[in-house]
Scaffold this motif. Structure first.
Motif, mmCIF file in Angstrom:
data_model
loop_
_atom_site.group_PDB
_atom_site.id
_atom_site.type_symbol
_atom_site.label_atom_id
_atom_site.label_comp_id
_atom_site.label_asym_id
_atom_site.label_seq_id
_atom_site.Cartn_x
_atom_site.Cartn_y
_atom_site.Cartn_z
ATOM 1 N N TYR B 36 14.659 88.931 64.277
ATOM 2 C CA TYR B 36 13.610 88.094 64.841
ATOM 3 C C TYR B 36 12.778 88.903 65.832
ATOM 4 O O TYR B 36 13.251 89.859 66.436
ATOM 5 C CB TYR B 36 14.200 86.893 65.583
ATOM 6 N N GLN B 38 10.251 88.123 69.225
ATOM 7 C CA GLN B 38 9.883 87.071 70.172
ATOM 8 C C GLN B 38 8.866 87.602 71.168
ATOM 9 O O GLN B 38 9.142 88.570 71.887
ATOM 10 C CB GLN B 38 11.113 86.552 70.914
ATOM 11 N N PHE B 39 7.720 86.949 71.225
ATOM 12 C CA PHE B 39 6.712 87.272 72.226
ATOM 13 C C PHE B 39 7.008 86.459 73.479
ATOM 14 O O PHE B 39 7.684 85.427 73.415
ATOM 15 C CB PHE B 39 5.316 86.981 71.683
ATOM 16 N N PRO B 40 6.497 86.926 74.628
ATOM 17 C CA PRO B 40 6.801 86.236 75.885
ATOM 18 C C PRO B 40 6.516 84.745 75.833
ATOM 19 O O PRO B 40 5.442 84.325 75.379
ATOM 20 C CB PRO B 40 5.899 86.947 76.891
ATOM 21 N N LYS B 41 7.487 83.984 76.242
ATOM 22 C CA LYS B 41 7.386 82.533 76.344
ATOM 23 C C LYS B 41 7.057 81.881 75.000
ATOM 24 O O LYS B 41 6.446 80.812 74.964
ATOM 25 C CB LYS B 41 6.356 82.142 77.399
ATOM 26 N N GLN B 42 7.444 82.517 73.928
ATOM 27 C CA GLN B 42 7.225 81.947 72.613
ATOM 28 C C GLN B 42 8.546 81.857 71.862
ATOM 29 O O GLN B 42 9.584 82.311 72.331
ATOM 30 C CB GLN B 42 6.225 82.794 71.820
ATOM 31 N N SER B 43 8.477 81.250 70.701
ATOM 32 C CA SER B 43 9.684 81.046 69.918
ATOM 33 C C SER B 43 10.058 82.302 69.152
ATOM 34 O O SER B 43 9.361 83.317 69.204
ATOM 35 C CB SER B 43 9.473 79.885 68.947
ATOM 36 N N LEU B 44 11.160 82.211 68.435
ATOM 37 C CA LEU B 44 11.615 83.326 67.625
ATOM 38 C C LEU B 44 10.905 83.285 66.273
ATOM 39 O O LEU B 44 10.864 82.248 65.618
ATOM 40 C CB LEU B 44 13.127 83.244 67.399
ATOM 41 N N PHE B 91 9.997 91.787 71.984
ATOM 42 C CA PHE B 91 11.438 91.604 72.122
ATOM 43 C C PHE B 91 11.979 91.338 70.729
ATOM 44 O O PHE B 91 11.543 90.401 70.061
ATOM 45 C CB PHE B 91 11.715 90.435 73.064
ATOM 46 N N ILE B 93 15.294 90.578 68.292
ATOM 47 C CA ILE B 93 16.652 90.025 68.356
ATOM 48 C C ILE B 93 17.253 89.975 66.955
ATOM 49 O O ILE B 93 16.586 89.544 66.016
ATOM 50 C CB ILE B 93 16.653 88.587 68.922
#
Lengths: 115, 118
Positions: B36, B38-44, B91, B93
């Motif tokens: 996955y 993930q951008f800041p303050k966003q979903s996966l 980010f 994951i």
């Protein structure tokens, strides 16, 4: 693709109080699984609770419980006796029982716990 | 409980270089792992499904030549970001399910890798 919607980008709760986070999903399937994950500032994703769609009884894990309304396609998370450590992003997730392994995540709700 | 280990947790690289991220299931075997972003303050956002012994399945819009995935064993999947650019900073994951035969088995996640491309 399935759609998972969390309509509350941000929520806050007073310590020791109760808060409910909303989640709705769109599916034509009858068999599936629902999950709530917590992502604290460390960004580690942690499973909070899960629910099988074929079960009518709402899942409960200590202070965490869900209100699963299958007909309404709603899966809300209730946190009782909120603690400072509950502050995190919360993601609702859907997984089909029939097609593949993919999990679909909602956009998340940022929960702040006020001391 | 099931543990997924991801390494490194943080990496900075120069534009044009490649970066490899490892994802290991420490106490269980996983024929399938998921990557996955993930951008800041966003979903996966699911990038790809890593399949042991075969090619990864990429989601629409994800460049497979840029994000190389290798799942050489039942406990290790790697994601290589090739010719990284600043827009690849994000980010990442990885995750896996402990009991793949059980439909209600949840995903277990690694700690994530913060990639910064300068």
């Amino acid at each position: 693709a399935q759609t998972v919607t969390q309509s509350q980008p941000e929520m806050s709760v007073q310590e020791a109080e109760t808060v409910t986070l909303s989640c709705t999903y769109d599916t034509s399937e009858s068999d599936y699984y629902l999950f709530w994950y917590k992502q604290p500032p460390s960004r580690q994703m942690i499973l909070v609770i899960r629910q099988e769609a074929y079960k009518q009884q709402n899942a409960t894990e200590n202070r965490f419980s869900v209100n699963f309304q299958k007909a309404a396609k709603s899966f809300s998370l209730k946190i009782s006796d909120s603690q400072l450590g509950d502050a995190a992003m919360y993601f609702c997730a859907y997984r089909s029982a029939n097609t593949g392994n993919q999990f679909y995540f909602g956009t998340g709700t940022s929960l702040t716990v006020i001391p | 409980g099931a543990v997924v280990s991801q390494h490194p947790s943080w990496v900075i690289c120069k534009s044009g270089t490649s970066v490899k991220i490892e994802c290991r299931s420490l106490d269980f075997q996983a024929t399938t792992m998921f990557w996955y972003r993930q951008f800041p303050k966003q979903s996966l956002m699911l990038m790809a499904t890593s399949n042991e012994g075969s090619k990864a399945t990429y989601e629409q819009g994800v460049e497979k030549d840029k994000f190389l995935i290798n799942h050489a064993s039942l406990t290790l999947s790697t994601l290589t970001v090739t010719s990284a650019h600043p827009e690849d900073s994000s980010f990442y994951i990885c995750s896996a399910r402990e009991w793949e035969g059980r439909l209600n088995s949840p995903l277990h996640f690694g700690n994530g890798t913060r990639l910064t491309v300068t």
